[in-house]
Design a protein around this motif. Sequence first.
Motif, PDB file in Angstrom:
ATOM      1  N   CYS A 114       0.832  -1.210   0.000  1.00 48.25           N
ATOM      2  CA  CYS A 114       0.000   0.000   0.000  1.00 48.25           C
ATOM      3  C   CYS A 114       0.865   1.258   0.000  1.00 48.25           C
ATOM      4  O   CYS A 114       2.031   1.245   0.402  1.00 48.25           O
ATOM      5  CB  CYS A 114      -0.934   0.002   1.205  1.00 48.25           C
ATOM      6  N   VAL A 115       0.279   2.343  -0.484  1.00 48.62           N
ATOM      7  CA  VAL A 115       0.910   3.658  -0.472  1.00 48.62           C
ATOM      8  C   VAL A 115       0.555   4.322   0.860  1.00 48.62           C
ATOM      9  O   VAL A 115      -0.623   4.528   1.163  1.00 48.62           O
ATOM     10  CB  VAL A 115       0.417   4.523  -1.654  1.00 48.62           C
TER      11      VAL A 115
ATOM     12  N   ILE B 107      -8.610   4.240   0.126  1.00 49.53           N
ATOM     13  CA  ILE B 107      -8.404   3.950   1.543  1.00 49.53           C
ATOM     14  C   ILE B 107      -9.213   2.724   1.956  1.00 49.53           C
ATOM     15  O   ILE B 107      -8.721   1.833   2.663  1.00 49.53           O
ATOM     16  CB  ILE B 107      -8.781   5.181   2.397  1.00 49.53           C
ATOM     17  N   THR B 108     -10.457   2.646   1.500  1.00 47.48           N
ATOM     18  CA  THR B 108     -11.313   1.506   1.830  1.00 47.48           C
ATOM     19  C   THR B 108     -10.733   0.197   1.308  1.00 47.48           C
ATOM     20  O   THR B 108     -10.797  -0.844   1.978  1.00 47.48           O
ATOM     21  CB  THR B 108     -12.725   1.717   1.252  1.00 47.48           C
ATOM     22  N   SER B 109     -10.131   0.245   0.123  1.00 51.19           N
ATOM     23  CA  SER B 109      -9.557  -0.970  -0.476  1.00 51.19           C
ATOM     24  C   SER B 109      -8.200  -1.335   0.113  1.00 51.19           C
ATOM     25  O   SER B 109      -7.647  -2.394  -0.207  1.00 51.19           O
ATOM     26  CB  SER B 109      -9.426  -0.788  -1.988  1.00 51.19           C
TER      27      SER B 109
END
Length: 346
Positions: free
Chosen positions: A283-284, A308-310
């Motif tokens: 993730c970033v 963000i949700t993913s």
Amino acid sequence: MTHLAGKLALDIQAGAPNNGRGQDNVGVVKKMQVGRDTYPYISPQAVRRWPRDSLPTTEPLSPVLREGQGKKQQAYTKGRPDLYIDDDLFGYMVAVKDKDSSCQRDTVRATGTFVSVTPQRPTSDFGTMTRGFNANENPVIHEHEFYTAVCAGDLNLDLPRIGTFETDGQGLRIALPPQAAEEATAAGATATTFRGLTPLTLGLPERRRRAALILRTLAALRGGAKPAAHYGDRTPAFILLAPKKGGVNPFTRVLSNKDGKPSFAADTLTEEIAAWRDELDGCVRIGWAPGFLGDQRDRARRDLADLITSGTVTIDHPRTVLNTVAQEIEDGTHDHWFQDTQDAKA
């Protein structure tokens, strides 16, 4: 192979973190002209020294050797990345008459120049020294510059090269000359295959420790010129870290000049993530200090809600982000980040 690539921003408030060459008793900050606009900046040399100065006092640093006189002087560190974390991460060049002792290491932690996101004209402060002077004596006059700006630069940490030292190749590409290589081997370094070479590599626990230490050091960064008059926060106000399967950094434009103010470009980040999705290795992570850029952090959370949700993007405090990644590295969660993809396939 995985690089931690991204962007780091410093929130300079009435500061003079990096000075240029003064003249006529005037201390000037470093700045550059782009057309008619002035952009204060912090040089890479300064930004690279601050982490060195911010490392724990218990961490041994490479001694600096100096030789020659006048214009023929040179100074260099010991050039022993197996022993010292700063030689490992920041690189060195030891160019001496004894060719068997000459060596060089390219930087593992690369950084750009930290330039103000928007044009800023530094302010000139006027001061005098009269303390202890007799009546009617002329004061000593001095001036110096300072400014308020968001200074941002790119950064990259080449994780597979941490604790990996070239012993073959050509010329000064050798990181460890023969005698140093023998000593490193006797201390436990092992030969491996890496990017077409056969370097010596430290054990994985030490490589994890060094990667985690530099991230934790960034979270507690300190430094800069004129702290007596312009002391201020030098920890990251904003940091973006993305694990990538290569050294290209596509996130350089996530902070931009919008109507004369620094602005976070959520649409730019979203498009870059989509374009480089096949190269991302996790993730970033965005570290964003509360209050930095006003209400833009809340707006970014809304604009990036789907990512963000993913789990593609996370947003938290810079210190939390850096310490979390450091802990995950120490725990072995990201051991594959230290492997070179080409050599792993071979």
